[in-house]
Scaffold this active site. Sequence first.
Site, PDB file in Angstrom:
ATOM      1  N   SER A   1       0.563  -7.375 -10.796  1.00 31.69           N
ATOM      2  CA  SER A   1      -0.254  -8.369 -10.069  1.00 31.69           C
ATOM      3  C   SER A   1      -1.341  -7.658  -9.283  1.00 31.69           C
ATOM      4  O   SER A   1      -1.066  -6.681  -8.585  1.00 31.69           O
ATOM      5  CB  SER A   1       0.610  -9.157  -9.080  1.00 31.69           C
ATOM      6  OG  SER A   1       1.657  -9.798  -9.754  1.00 31.69           O
TER       7      SER A   1
ATOM      8  N   ASP B   1      14.817  -6.062 -16.422  1.00 29.64           N
ATOM      9  CA  ASP B   1      13.886  -5.226 -15.664  1.00 29.64           C
ATOM     10  C   ASP B   1      14.672  -4.445 -14.601  1.00 29.64           C
ATOM     11  O   ASP B   1      15.763  -4.874 -14.191  1.00 29.64           O
ATOM     12  CB  ASP B   1      12.844  -6.176 -15.025  1.00 29.64           C
ATOM     13  CG  ASP B   1      11.743  -5.455 -14.293  1.00 29.64           C
ATOM     14  OD1 ASP B   1      11.464  -4.290 -14.621  1.00 29.64           O
ATOM     15  OD2 ASP B   1      11.140  -6.073 -13.387  1.00 29.64           O
TER      16      ASP B   1
ATOM     17  N   GLY C   1       4.115  -3.440 -11.244  1.00 31.60           N
ATOM     18  CA  GLY C   1       3.160  -3.828 -10.197  1.00 31.60           C
ATOM     19  C   GLY C   1       1.895  -4.395 -10.799  1.00 31.60           C
ATOM     20  O   GLY C   1       0.786  -4.111 -10.344  1.00 31.60           O
TER      21      GLY C   1
ATOM     22  N   THR D   1       4.704 -10.768  -8.607  1.00 30.40           N
ATOM     23  CA  THR D   1       4.198 -11.417  -7.388  1.00 30.40           C
ATOM     24  C   THR D   1       3.268 -12.596  -7.670  1.00 30.40           C
ATOM     25  O   THR D   1       3.417 -13.665  -7.059  1.00 30.40           O
ATOM     26  CB  THR D   1       3.477 -10.368  -6.507  1.00 30.40           C
ATOM     27  OG1 THR D   1       4.381  -9.283  -6.284  1.00 30.40           O
ATOM     28  CG2 THR D   1       3.052 -10.947  -5.186  1.00 30.40           C
TER      29      THR D   1
ATOM     30  N   HIS E   1       4.012  -1.918  -6.508  1.00 30.51           N
ATOM     31  CA  HIS E   1       4.666  -3.226  -6.569  1.00 30.51           C
ATOM     32  C   HIS E   1       4.194  -4.124  -5.425  1.00 30.51           C
ATOM     33  O   HIS E   1       3.920  -3.629  -4.331  1.00 30.51           O
ATOM     34  CB  HIS E   1       6.183  -3.081  -6.389  1.00 30.51           C
ATOM     35  CG  HIS E   1       6.905  -2.609  -7.594  1.00 30.51           C
ATOM     36  ND1 HIS E   1       7.634  -1.441  -7.619  1.00 30.51           N
ATOM     37  CD2 HIS E   1       7.041  -3.153  -8.829  1.00 30.51           C
ATOM     38  CE1 HIS E   1       8.197  -1.296  -8.806  1.00 30.51           C
ATOM     39  NE2 HIS E   1       7.851  -2.315  -9.564  1.00 30.51           N
ATOM     40  N   GLY E   2       4.199  -5.434  -5.667  1.00 27.96           N
ATOM     41  CA  GLY E   2       4.010  -6.386  -4.573  1.00 27.96           C
ATOM     42  C   GLY E   2       5.261  -6.381  -3.711  1.00 27.96           C
ATOM     43  O   GLY E   2       6.366  -6.143  -4.206  1.00 27.96           O
TER      44      GLY E   2
ATOM     45  N   ASN F   1       4.117  -5.485 -16.152  1.00 28.77           N
ATOM     46  CA  ASN F   1       5.034  -6.399 -15.460  1.00 28.77           C
ATOM     47  C   ASN F   1       4.277  -7.197 -14.403  1.00 28.77           C
ATOM     48  O   ASN F   1       3.619  -6.613 -13.539  1.00 28.77           O
ATOM     49  CB  ASN F   1       6.131  -5.606 -14.746  1.00 28.77           C
ATOM     50  CG  ASN F   1       7.104  -4.974 -15.709  1.00 28.77           C
ATOM     51  OD1 ASN F   1       6.927  -5.025 -16.915  1.00 28.77           O
ATOM     52  ND2 ASN F   1       8.136  -4.357 -15.173  1.00 28.77           N
ATOM     53  N   ILE F   2       4.418  -8.502 -14.476  1.00 25.06           N
ATOM     54  CA  ILE F   2       3.746  -9.369 -13.503  1.00 25.06           C
ATOM     55  C   ILE F   2       4.805 -10.190 -12.769  1.00 25.06           C
ATOM     56  O   ILE F   2       5.479 -11.025 -13.387  1.00 25.06           O
ATOM     57  CB  ILE F   2       2.734 -10.300 -14.204  1.00 25.06           C
ATOM     58  CG1 ILE F   2       1.701  -9.439 -14.937  1.00 25.06           C
ATOM     59  CG2 ILE F   2       2.033 -11.224 -13.206  1.00 25.06           C
ATOM     60  CD1 ILE F   2       1.612  -9.734 -16.387  1.00 25.06           C
TER      61      ILE F   2
HETATM   62  P1  13P Z   1       4.252  -7.230  -9.120  1.00 25.28           P
HETATM   63  O1  13P Z   1       5.215  -8.078  -8.350  1.00 25.28           O
HETATM   64  O2  13P Z   1       3.451  -6.368  -8.240  1.00 25.28           O
HETATM   65  O3  13P Z   1       3.466  -8.013 -10.096  1.00 25.28           O
HETATM   66  O4  13P Z   1       5.162  -6.236  -9.973  1.00 25.28           O
HETATM   67  C1  13P Z   1       6.156  -6.745 -10.813  1.00 25.28           C
HETATM   68  C2  13P Z   1       6.988  -5.673 -11.380  1.00 25.28           C
HETATM   69  O5  13P Z   1       6.563  -4.567 -11.564  1.00 25.28           O
HETATM   70  C3  13P Z   1       8.372  -6.010 -11.722  1.00 25.28           C
HETATM   71  O6  13P Z   1       9.063  -4.935 -12.242  1.00 25.28           O
END
Ligand code: 13P
Length: 317
Positions: free
Chosen positions: A245, A93, A243, A267, A206-207, A264-265
């Site tokens: 979460s 990532d 982002g 946080t 993003h968190g 993508n999860i």
């Molecule tokens: P979150 O932490 O907001 O879930 O986003 C994760 C992310 O996008 C990692 O690339």
Amino acid sequence: MYHKEKFEKILFKSSLANIMRKAFEAHILVPAFNVAYLPMVKPIVEVLTELRCFGLLEVALPDIEKFGAQSFSAVKQEYGKYENKAYTRLHLDHVPVIDEDGDLVDWNVLIQEALDLGYDSVMIDGSRLGLEENIEVTKKVVKLAHAKNVPVEAELGAVYGHEKGPLPPYEELFRSGKGFTDVEEAKIFVEKTRTDWLSVAIGNVHGAISGAAKDEKKVNARLNIEHLAKIVSVTNVPIVLHGGSGIEKESVLAGIRNGVTKINIGTAIRQAYEKELWKTGRVESAQNAVKEEIRQLIVNYYGIRGSAEILGALLEK
Ligand code: 13P
């Protein structure tokens, strides 16, 4: 029910590029879970397998630098102990060209390292560059990765949240469309770079990863589905949502119907892990908390329990 051994065998031998393409065409979500601490690898693989859901494990530079993922090679090694190719693959990532602190990153070395380690897909994030520079860097990564049959994710637009300091007021951000991926630029970007998947900004943030904010509850983000549909109509590639979460459920489900293939999860599962570890001091309890959070997401939020069966059937055709 589609025969278990059969779909497992098909998925096992399918390339990740093919799996993602099928998922995109059939509007099936492939969730991607960030490994912020090495012991998170085991519960992620186990719960995906248990729920017969195809998903990715992924590690980003902040997972290594700000949390406890240690290194790309440590994650690969840990993953090697538990991997189940019928249900999981390993993704690199966010390798940013310029990071959230404004520092230049030696992206070339990091991408090469992940390719040498045998990661199944890689992401280059040139989104803090101008369009032409982002295209140039992404093209180089596509060349390197495709030579090894490894698909590439690239990013266009600004997914805020990782930077130090408070996020601009979310409602203002959403209403103004500040940082949203430009549709015309997305068309040019995908045509010129041949990136396999495109990470976009359409209201997702993003968190936080630094300061006290990293422990706080994330804002409830929404998505501009009309804007997403326009991007998909001109790019025709699987869309990635960073982002993941804390996005409103209605938005997420509409996003998946309209071309979002990977979410993508980070946080949500990192905080579940940390909270339980602080409370109990037991890694095993923290691992169970990760499993519970993912189970909840897959079953109740995305509704994708058993998605591997459908993917297997589609890939057989
Ligand atoms: P979150 O932490 O907001 O879930 O986003 C994760 C992310 O996008 C990692 O690339």
